[in-house]
Motif scaffolding. Structure first.
Motif, PDB file in Angstrom:
ATOM      1  N   ASP A  28      -7.193   3.624 -18.658  1.00 32.09           N
ATOM      2  CA  ASP A  28      -5.858   4.093 -18.246  1.00 32.09           C
ATOM      3  C   ASP A  28      -5.816   5.599 -18.012  1.00 32.09           C
ATOM      4  O   ASP A  28      -6.528   6.355 -18.661  1.00 32.09           O
ATOM      5  CB  ASP A  28      -4.831   3.695 -19.318  1.00 32.09           C
ATOM      6  CG  ASP A  28      -3.407   3.777 -18.782  1.00 32.09           C
ATOM      7  OD1 ASP A  28      -3.218   3.674 -17.549  1.00 32.09           O
ATOM      8  OD2 ASP A  28      -2.479   3.940 -19.597  1.00 32.09           O
ATOM      9  N   HIS A  45      -8.320   6.423  -9.053  1.00 29.90           N
ATOM     10  CA  HIS A  45      -9.016   5.144  -9.268  1.00 29.90           C
ATOM     11  C   HIS A  45     -10.498   5.273  -8.908  1.00 29.90           C
ATOM     12  O   HIS A  45     -11.362   4.707  -9.567  1.00 29.90           O
ATOM     13  CB  HIS A  45      -8.363   4.029  -8.457  1.00 29.90           C
ATOM     14  CG  HIS A  45      -6.947   3.762  -8.875  1.00 29.90           C
ATOM     15  ND1 HIS A  45      -6.596   3.607 -10.192  1.00 29.90           N
ATOM     16  CD2 HIS A  45      -5.796   3.647  -8.158  1.00 29.90           C
ATOM     17  CE1 HIS A  45      -5.289   3.404 -10.266  1.00 29.90           C
ATOM     18  NE2 HIS A  45      -4.777   3.429  -9.053  1.00 29.90           N
ATOM     19  N   PHE A  72      -8.066  -4.195 -14.069  1.00 29.34           N
ATOM     20  CA  PHE A  72      -6.881  -4.600 -13.281  1.00 29.34           C
ATOM     21  C   PHE A  72      -6.208  -5.762 -14.005  1.00 29.34           C
ATOM     22  O   PHE A  72      -6.825  -6.796 -14.244  1.00 29.34           O
ATOM     23  CB  PHE A  72      -7.294  -5.013 -11.859  1.00 29.34           C
ATOM     24  CG  PHE A  72      -6.130  -5.138 -10.923  1.00 29.34           C
ATOM     25  CD1 PHE A  72      -5.621  -4.021 -10.262  1.00 29.34           C
ATOM     26  CD2 PHE A  72      -5.520  -6.369 -10.714  1.00 29.34           C
ATOM     27  CE1 PHE A  72      -4.526  -4.129  -9.412  1.00 29.34           C
ATOM     28  CE2 PHE A  72      -4.420  -6.492  -9.858  1.00 29.34           C
ATOM     29  CZ  PHE A  72      -3.921  -5.367  -9.200  1.00 29.34           C
ATOM     30  N   SER A  73      -4.938  -5.573 -14.341  1.00 28.88           N
ATOM     31  CA  SER A  73      -4.256  -6.592 -15.136  1.00 28.88           C
ATOM     32  C   SER A  73      -3.470  -7.566 -14.250  1.00 28.88           C
ATOM     33  O   SER A  73      -3.211  -7.270 -13.074  1.00 28.88           O
ATOM     34  CB  SER A  73      -3.302  -5.930 -16.138  1.00 28.88           C
ATOM     35  OG  SER A  73      -2.147  -5.471 -15.478  1.00 28.88           O
ATOM     36  N   GLU A  75      -0.528  -7.959 -14.447  1.00 27.21           N
ATOM     37  CA  GLU A  75       0.750  -7.273 -14.184  1.00 27.21           C
ATOM     38  C   GLU A  75       0.612  -6.156 -13.144  1.00 27.21           C
ATOM     39  O   GLU A  75       1.603  -5.678 -12.599  1.00 27.21           O
ATOM     40  CB  GLU A  75       1.320  -6.665 -15.477  1.00 27.21           C
ATOM     41  CG  GLU A  75       1.873  -7.690 -16.461  1.00 27.21           C
ATOM     42  CD  GLU A  75       0.784  -8.489 -17.177  1.00 27.21           C
ATOM     43  OE1 GLU A  75      -0.274  -7.903 -17.477  1.00 27.21           O
ATOM     44  OE2 GLU A  75       0.979  -9.697 -17.397  1.00 27.21           O
ATOM     45  N   ASN A  76      -0.620  -5.737 -12.858  1.00 26.18           N
ATOM     46  CA  ASN A  76      -0.818  -4.612 -11.931  1.00 26.18           C
ATOM     47  C   ASN A  76      -0.477  -4.949 -10.473  1.00 26.18           C
ATOM     48  O   ASN A  76      -0.365  -4.053  -9.634  1.00 26.18           O
ATOM     49  CB  ASN A  76      -2.237  -4.039 -12.033  1.00 26.18           C
ATOM     50  CG  ASN A  76      -2.481  -3.237 -13.291  1.00 26.18           C
ATOM     51  OD1 ASN A  76      -3.573  -3.246 -13.865  1.00 26.18           O
ATOM     52  ND2 ASN A  76      -1.477  -2.502 -13.765  1.00 26.18           N
ATOM     53  N   ARG A  79       2.443  -3.153  -8.558  1.00 24.69           N
ATOM     54  CA  ARG A  79       2.341  -1.798  -7.989  1.00 24.69           C
ATOM     55  C   ARG A  79       2.546  -1.818  -6.477  1.00 24.69           C
ATOM     56  O   ARG A  79       2.449  -2.870  -5.856  1.00 24.69           O
ATOM     57  CB  ARG A  79       0.980  -1.213  -8.339  1.00 24.69           C
ATOM     58  CG  ARG A  79       0.844  -1.060  -9.829  1.00 24.69           C
ATOM     59  CD  ARG A  79      -0.393  -0.321 -10.197  1.00 24.69           C
ATOM     60  NE  ARG A  79      -0.412  -0.128 -11.637  1.00 24.69           N
ATOM     61  CZ  ARG A  79      -1.077   0.812 -12.264  1.00 24.69           C
ATOM     62  NH1 ARG A  79      -1.814   1.654 -11.566  1.00 24.69           N
ATOM     63  NH2 ARG A  79      -1.026   0.923 -13.562  1.00 24.69           N
ATOM     64  N   VAL A  84      -2.424  -1.281  -4.506  1.00 24.51           N
ATOM     65  CA  VAL A  84      -3.194  -2.493  -4.842  1.00 24.51           C
ATOM     66  C   VAL A  84      -4.331  -2.670  -3.842  1.00 24.51           C
ATOM     67  O   VAL A  84      -5.477  -2.956  -4.223  1.00 24.51           O
ATOM     68  CB  VAL A  84      -2.269  -3.741  -4.875  1.00 24.51           C
ATOM     69  CG1 VAL A  84      -3.090  -5.018  -5.002  1.00 24.51           C
ATOM     70  CG2 VAL A  84      -1.262  -3.634  -6.008  1.00 24.51           C
ATOM     71  N   SER A 202      -0.972  -3.614 -23.847  1.00 22.52           N
ATOM     72  CA  SER A 202      -0.771  -4.008 -22.441  1.00 22.52           C
ATOM     73  C   SER A 202      -1.472  -5.319 -22.058  1.00 22.52           C
ATOM     74  O   SER A 202      -2.080  -5.410 -20.983  1.00 22.52           O
ATOM     75  CB  SER A 202      -1.185  -2.879 -21.489  1.00 22.52           C
ATOM     76  OG  SER A 202      -0.435  -1.712 -21.726  1.00 22.52           O
TER      77      SER A 202
END
Ligand code: IPE
Ligand code: IPE
Ligand code: MG
Length: 249
Positions: A28, A45, A72-73, A75-76, A79, A84, A202
């Motif tokens: 992170d 990134h 990469f989650s 939930e990501n 974005r 992405v 997270s």
């Protein structure tokens, strides 16, 4: 026999040196790293991916057995689409490079996550990394892509239910359930590191981190180099892991 003896000796050394066998890291702080330099988040990134290679090599060299990173989650996907898209492009490039490195250095690398949610190109690369990793022994890096801890547990429960209905599964225990997780056969993380200043999990390795030692730092992931890792390991060595028991009964 010698291999076995060496393995036992190495395990003994680790026990006394207090080196974690398995380190997990939440990668992170890439966006803030870039912002501080007046660069687009995506540059962060790219720097973060480079740092993964640096840290993976370092872990291997100092004798850590497993490194699991959260890249990469699930939930990501929330974005902005442009971000992405860039992350996916970078993943494609880095998986290609990773395959070359794996073959050169004979290292294992696995991908944990809902691979079906990735592009067909990425899925093919993931299949290739998983296949190559079966050829080698020793240090293993696991990259969590489209990974969510709850998603992993729900998927495992579904697969167990299907096996049970088909008469292929026995009684459900903590051990047998573990075999349905992406991390099957891998010891739980000893040390979980989160750079980037946030102090939360997270949705990372919820099942596996039951007894992990947590280490948080404000250093942003692209700046988290070997020296920072040494500091985290030094902090870990001072911890008293009791697993619910007492130290001197
Ligand atoms: C982590 O860095 C990388 C991903 C989650 C893909 P971030 O992009 O979350 O960086 P910050 O937290 O915004 O600085
Ligand atoms: C966690 O970072 C996920 C990854 C590093 C892949 P996030 O930046 O997505 O986490 P939150 O949103 O701060 O909890
Ligand atoms: Mg973040």
């Amino acid at each position: 026999m010698d291999v076995l003896k060496n393995k036992i000796a190495a395990a003994g050394e680790r026990e006394t040196s207090g080196l974690p066998r398995h380190i997990a890291i939440i990668l992170d702080g890439n966006g803030r790293w870039a912002k501080r330099r007046g660069l687009p988040r995506t540059a962060g990134h790219a720097a973060g991916s480079e740092n993964f290679r640096r840290i993976a090599t370092y872990c291997k060299n100092i004798g850590v057995e497993y490194l699991t990173v959260y890249a990469f989650s699930t939930e990501n996907w929330k974005r902005p689409p442009e971000e992405v898209k860039t992350i996916m492009k970078l993943l494609d490039r880095y998986l290609h490079e990773a395959i070359d490195t794996m073959e050169r250095d004979k290292i294992r690398m696995k991908v944990f996550g809902d691979v079906e949610g990735l592009s067909p190109e990425l899925q093919a690369l993931v299949a290739r990394t998983n296949e190559i990793s079966q050829r080698y022994e020793g240090f293993q890096a696991n990259i969590c892509l489209n990974y969510g801890g709850r998603d992993e547990i729900v998927r495992a429960a579904r697969r167990y239910a299907a096996d049970l209905a088909a008469g292929r599964a026995g009684e459900l225990t903590e051990e047998s359930f573990g075999e349905y997780l992406y991390s099957a056969g891998i010891p739980d993380p000893d040390l979980l590191i989160r750079p980037g200043g946030e102090q939360r999990i997270s949705n990372f390795l919820l099942w596996q981190c039951a007894y992990a030692e947590f280490y948080f730092t404000d250093t942003l992931w692209p700046d988290f180099g070997p020296k920072e890792l040494d500091k985290a390991i030094a902090a870990y060595r001072k911890r008293d892991r009791r697993y619910g028991g007492v130290k001197d009964p």
